[in-house]
Design an enzyme around this catalytic site. Structure first.
Site, PDB file in Angstrom:
ATOM      1  N   ILE A  74       2.350  26.737   2.277  1.00  0.00           N
ATOM      2  CA  ILE A  74       2.241  26.925   0.830  1.00  0.00           C
ATOM      3  C   ILE A  74       2.567  28.362   0.459  1.00  0.00           C
ATOM      4  O   ILE A  74       2.018  29.304   1.042  1.00  0.00           O
ATOM      5  CB  ILE A  74       0.812  26.584   0.357  1.00  0.00           C
ATOM      6  N   CYS A  75       3.434  28.522  -0.516  1.00  0.00           N
ATOM      7  CA  CYS A  75       3.751  29.835  -1.079  1.00  0.00           C
ATOM      8  C   CYS A  75       2.912  29.992  -2.347  1.00  0.00           C
ATOM      9  O   CYS A  75       3.262  29.474  -3.404  1.00  0.00           O
ATOM     10  CB  CYS A  75       5.240  29.932  -1.403  1.00  0.00           C
ATOM     11  N   LEU A  76       1.772  30.654  -2.180  1.00  0.00           N
ATOM     12  CA  LEU A  76       0.853  30.882  -3.294  1.00  0.00           C
ATOM     13  C   LEU A  76       0.251  32.261  -3.080  1.00  0.00           C
ATOM     14  O   LEU A  76      -0.374  32.513  -2.039  1.00  0.00           O
ATOM     15  CB  LEU A  76      -0.227  29.797  -3.311  1.00  0.00           C
TER      16      LEU A  76
END
Length: 141
Positions: A74-76
């Site tokens: 996840i790119c968060l």
């Protein structure tokens, strides 16, 4: 978490007698999104330095999203550079639900999803609905 469960999501230790560092959970696709009706399973692994270091969260249900890789990474920002020890698991799960509602077009881990999201919203939504139906609406969910 149990006293004040967040909407559309859930998480708990997979085997609390063995380890409190490995959790399982899910997020539901928010209404009014192409993810609606889907349940997306995930794992949450806490480092021994938690809460000073963020947990590692991976989607185990395949999901077509610009900010989620095919491996479930996840790119968060709050899972990386913007982590704070004040962020609760409840807030993390709600942020994942929000990410499904509002992808970040500036950063992507899934290049195909990112390109479609940026260039053809209709085709992007069709692909999301197809993946959601195929992987996140199974009877076992």
């Amino acid at each position: 978490m149990q006293k004040n469960p967040p909407p559309l999501c859930f998480a708990e230790p997979e085997n609390p007698t063995k380890s409190m560092l490995h959790w399982i959970g899910w997020v539901e696709g928010p209404e009014d999104t192409p993810y609606a009706g889907g349940k997306f399973r995930l794992t949450i692994d806490f480092p021994t330095e938690f809460p000073f270091k963020p947990p590692t969260i991976h989607f185990i249900t395949p999901i077509f999203h610009p900010n989620i890789s095919e491996k479930g990474e996840i790119c968060l920002d709050i899972l990386h550079s913007q982590w704070s020890p004040a962020i609760s698991i409840r807030a993390l799960l709600m942020s994942l639900c929000s990410l499904l509602t509002d992808p970040n077009p500036d950063h992507g881990l899934n290049k195909d999803a990112l390109k479609l999201y940026r260039t053809n919203q209709r085709k992007y939504n069709e692909a999301v609905r197809d993946w959601t139906k195929r992987y996140a609406m199974q009877d076992s969910n």
